[in-house]
Design a protein around this motif. Structure first.
Motif, PDB file in Angstrom:
ATOM      1  N   ARG A 107       0.827  -1.292  -0.066  1.00  0.00           N
ATOM      2  CA  ARG A 107      -0.322  -0.300  -0.230  1.00  0.00           C
ATOM      3  C   ARG A 107       0.829   1.189   0.616  1.00  0.00           C
ATOM      4  NH1 ARG A 107      -2.846  -3.181   3.276  1.00  0.00           N
ATOM      5  NH2 ARG A 107      -5.294  -3.450   2.505  1.00  0.00           N
ATOM      6  N   ALA A 108       2.212   0.656   0.615  1.00  0.00           N
ATOM      7  CA  ALA A 108       2.919   2.228   0.476  1.00  0.00           C
ATOM      8  C   ALA A 108       3.524   2.525  -0.627  1.00  0.00           C
ATOM      9  CB  ALA A 108       3.801   2.186   1.997  1.00  0.00           C
ATOM     10  N   LEU A 109       3.304   1.977  -1.348  1.00  0.00           N
ATOM     11  CA  LEU A 109       4.434   2.017  -3.133  1.00  0.00           C
ATOM     12  C   LEU A 109       3.350   3.058  -3.827  1.00  0.00           C
ATOM     13  CD1 LEU A 109       5.686  -1.744  -3.510  1.00  0.00           C
ATOM     14  CD2 LEU A 109       6.756   0.500  -2.874  1.00  0.00           C
ATOM     15  N   SER A 110       3.959   3.463  -4.611  1.00  0.00           N
ATOM     16  CA  SER A 110       2.872   3.990  -5.549  1.00  0.00           C
ATOM     17  C   SER A 110       2.084   2.810  -6.672  1.00  0.00           C
ATOM     18  CB  SER A 110       3.347   5.417  -6.581  1.00  0.00           C
ATOM     19  OG  SER A 110       5.001   5.099  -7.141  1.00  0.00           O
ATOM     20  N   ALA A 111       1.759   3.481  -7.108  1.00  0.00           N
ATOM     21  CA  ALA A 111       1.041   3.038  -8.507  1.00  0.00           C
ATOM     22  C   ALA A 111       2.019   2.164  -9.433  1.00  0.00           C
ATOM     23  CB  ALA A 111      -0.055   3.427  -9.301  1.00  0.00           C
ATOM     24  N   GLU A 112       3.209   3.179 -10.503  1.00  0.00           N
ATOM     25  CA  GLU A 112       4.124   2.104 -11.063  1.00  0.00           C
ATOM     26  C   GLU A 112       4.727   1.374  -9.842  1.00  0.00           C
ATOM     27  OE1 GLU A 112       3.892   6.279 -10.216  1.00  0.00           O
ATOM     28  OE2 GLU A 112       2.305   6.447 -12.167  1.00  0.00           O
ATOM     29  N   GLN A 113       5.443   1.763  -9.487  1.00  0.00           N
ATOM     30  CA  GLN A 113       6.210   0.840  -8.244  1.00  0.00           C
ATOM     31  C   GLN A 113       5.210  -0.378  -8.623  1.00  0.00           C
ATOM     32  OE1 GLN A 113       6.905   3.180  -4.586  1.00  0.00           O
ATOM     33  NE2 GLN A 113       8.684   3.357  -5.319  1.00  0.00           N
ATOM     34  N   ARG A 114       3.886  -0.554  -8.332  1.00  0.00           N
ATOM     35  CA  ARG A 114       3.097  -1.665  -8.026  1.00  0.00           C
ATOM     36  C   ARG A 114       3.296  -2.664  -9.372  1.00  0.00           C
ATOM     37  NH1 ARG A 114      -0.434   1.288  -5.093  1.00  0.00           N
ATOM     38  NH2 ARG A 114      -1.515   1.149  -6.503  1.00  0.00           N
ATOM     39  N   ALA A 115       2.994  -1.834 -10.684  1.00  0.00           N
ATOM     40  CA  ALA A 115       3.028  -2.447 -11.494  1.00  0.00           C
ATOM     41  C   ALA A 115       4.619  -3.080 -12.290  1.00  0.00           C
ATOM     42  CB  ALA A 115       3.213  -1.751 -12.770  1.00  0.00           C
ATOM     43  N   ALA A 116       5.029  -2.176 -11.393  1.00  0.00           N
ATOM     44  CA  ALA A 116       6.918  -2.567 -11.800  1.00  0.00           C
ATOM     45  C   ALA A 116       7.536  -4.145 -10.694  1.00  0.00           C
ATOM     46  CB  ALA A 116       8.022  -1.959 -11.664  1.00  0.00           C
ATOM     47  N   LYS A 117       6.302  -3.924  -9.343  1.00  0.00           N
ATOM     48  CA  LYS A 117       6.958  -5.559  -8.863  1.00  0.00           C
ATOM     49  C   LYS A 117       6.493  -6.490  -9.016  1.00  0.00           C
ATOM     50  CE  LYS A 117       8.378  -6.942  -5.050  1.00  0.00           C
ATOM     51  NZ  LYS A 117       9.805  -7.093  -4.878  1.00  0.00           N
ATOM     52  N   LEU A 118       4.932  -6.048  -9.380  1.00  0.00           N
ATOM     53  CA  LEU A 118       3.803  -7.489 -10.965  1.00  0.00           C
ATOM     54  C   LEU A 118       4.760  -7.648 -11.533  1.00  0.00           C
ATOM     55  CD1 LEU A 118       0.997  -8.799  -9.854  1.00  0.00           C
ATOM     56  CD2 LEU A 118       0.415  -6.713 -10.783  1.00  0.00           C
ATOM     57  N   ALA A 119       5.351  -7.060 -12.444  1.00  0.00           N
ATOM     58  CA  ALA A 119       5.844  -7.561 -13.726  1.00  0.00           C
ATOM     59  C   ALA A 119       7.288  -8.351 -13.090  1.00  0.00           C
ATOM     60  CB  ALA A 119       5.968  -6.027 -14.683  1.00  0.00           C
ATOM     61  N   GLN A 120       7.578  -7.985 -12.550  1.00  0.00           N
ATOM     62  CA  GLN A 120       9.089  -8.240 -11.784  1.00  0.00           C
ATOM     63  C   GLN A 120       8.673  -9.624 -11.155  1.00  0.00           C
ATOM     64  OE1 GLN A 120      11.384  -6.325  -8.863  1.00  0.00           O
ATOM     65  NE2 GLN A 120      12.345  -7.886  -8.255  1.00  0.00           N
ATOM     66  N   LEU A 121       7.813  -9.631 -10.622  1.00  0.00           N
ATOM     67  CA  LEU A 121       7.287 -10.932  -9.616  1.00  0.00           C
ATOM     68  C   LEU A 121       7.006 -12.223 -10.365  1.00  0.00           C
ATOM     69  CD1 LEU A 121       5.502  -9.451  -6.280  1.00  0.00           C
ATOM     70  CD2 LEU A 121       7.526 -10.996  -6.486  1.00  0.00           C
ATOM     71  N   LYS A 122       6.197 -11.854 -11.577  1.00  0.00           N
ATOM     72  CA  LYS A 122       5.607 -13.197 -13.009  1.00  0.00           C
ATOM     73  C   LYS A 122       6.923 -13.107 -13.810  1.00  0.00           C
ATOM     74  CE  LYS A 122       0.847 -10.878 -13.262  1.00  0.00           C
ATOM     75  NZ  LYS A 122       0.029 -10.401 -14.795  1.00  0.00           N
ATOM     76  N   GLU A 123       7.655 -12.223 -13.668  1.00  0.00           N
ATOM     77  CA  GLU A 123       8.975 -12.700 -14.396  1.00  0.00           C
ATOM     78  C   GLU A 123       9.783 -14.011 -13.171  1.00  0.00           C
ATOM     79  OE1 GLU A 123      13.122 -11.289 -16.023  1.00  0.00           O
ATOM     80  OE2 GLU A 123      11.478  -9.933 -15.542  1.00  0.00           O
ATOM     81  N   GLU A 124       9.723 -13.482 -12.013  1.00  0.00           N
ATOM     82  CA  GLU A 124      10.783 -14.653 -11.460  1.00  0.00           C
ATOM     83  C   GLU A 124       9.713 -15.934 -11.104  1.00  0.00           C
ATOM     84  OE1 GLU A 124      12.012 -14.707  -7.178  1.00  0.00           O
ATOM     85  OE2 GLU A 124      10.817 -12.793  -7.330  1.00  0.00           O
ATOM     86  N   LEU A 125       8.115 -15.504 -11.642  1.00  0.00           N
ATOM     87  CA  LEU A 125       7.265 -16.932 -11.488  1.00  0.00           C
ATOM     88  C   LEU A 125       7.547 -17.890 -12.203  1.00  0.00           C
ATOM     89  CD1 LEU A 125       5.509 -18.571  -9.879  1.00  0.00           C
ATOM     90  CD2 LEU A 125       3.517 -17.548 -10.772  1.00  0.00           C
ATOM     91  N   PHE A 126       7.899 -17.337 -13.237  1.00  0.00           N
ATOM     92  CA  PHE A 126       7.521 -18.253 -15.294  1.00  0.00           C
ATOM     93  C   PHE A 126       8.976 -18.866 -15.039  1.00  0.00           C
ATOM     94  CE2 PHE A 126      10.505 -18.159 -18.562  1.00  0.00           C
ATOM     95  CZ  PHE A 126       9.236 -18.605 -19.749  1.00  0.00           C
ATOM     96  N   ASN A 127      10.053 -18.648 -14.035  1.00  0.00           N
ATOM     97  CA  ASN A 127      11.977 -18.283 -14.340  1.00  0.00           C
ATOM     98  C   ASN A 127      11.717 -19.480 -12.881  1.00  0.00           C
ATOM     99  OD1 ASN A 127      13.074 -16.868 -15.851  1.00  0.00           O
ATOM    100  ND2 ASN A 127      13.475 -14.997 -14.525  1.00  0.00           N
ATOM    101  N   LEU A 128      11.086 -19.658 -12.142  1.00  0.00           N
ATOM    102  CA  LEU A 128      10.976 -21.016 -11.182  1.00  0.00           C
ATOM    103  C   LEU A 128      10.218 -21.639 -11.339  1.00  0.00           C
ATOM    104  CD1 LEU A 128       9.539 -18.469  -8.077  1.00  0.00           C
ATOM    105  CD2 LEU A 128      12.079 -19.498  -8.009  1.00  0.00           C
ATOM    106  N   HIS A 129       9.026 -21.340 -12.101  1.00  0.00           N
ATOM    107  CA  HIS A 129       8.686 -22.675 -13.385  1.00  0.00           C
ATOM    108  C   HIS A 129       9.833 -23.514 -14.093  1.00  0.00           C
ATOM    109  CE1 HIS A 129       4.446 -23.166 -11.553  1.00  0.00           C
ATOM    110  NE2 HIS A 129       4.694 -21.116 -11.682  1.00  0.00           N
TER     111      HIS A 129
END
Length: 67
Positions: free
Chosen positions: A7-29
């Motif tokens: 909640r403390a993150l800005s909208a852009e930071q949340r979007a960037a974090k979401l993209a980073q986590l999705k990429e990490e999940l792909f790599n983990l799979h």
């Protein structure tokens, strides 16, 4: 990552974090498929973080529409 931190993150930071986590999940799979995954519980943690970010985004979206 806690919901309060998200909640403390800005909208852009949340979007960037979401993209980073999705990429990490792909790599983990991918690592799991070729049997090189060291910590299989990391997949579960990343999925939960993605869900937390999406939940906070939805909460903010609903709060904006009600205002």
């Amino acid at each position: 990552m806690k919901a309060s931190e998200i909640r403390a993150l800005s909208a852009e930071q949340r979007a960037a974090k979401l993209a980073q986590l999705k990429e990490e999940l792909f790599n983990l799979h991918f690592q799991q498929a070729i049997n090189q995954l060291d910590n299989p519980m990391r997949i579960k943690a990343v999925r939960k973080d993605i869900a937390r970010i999406k939940t906070v985004e939805r909460e903010l979206e609903l709060a904006d529409s009600n205002s």
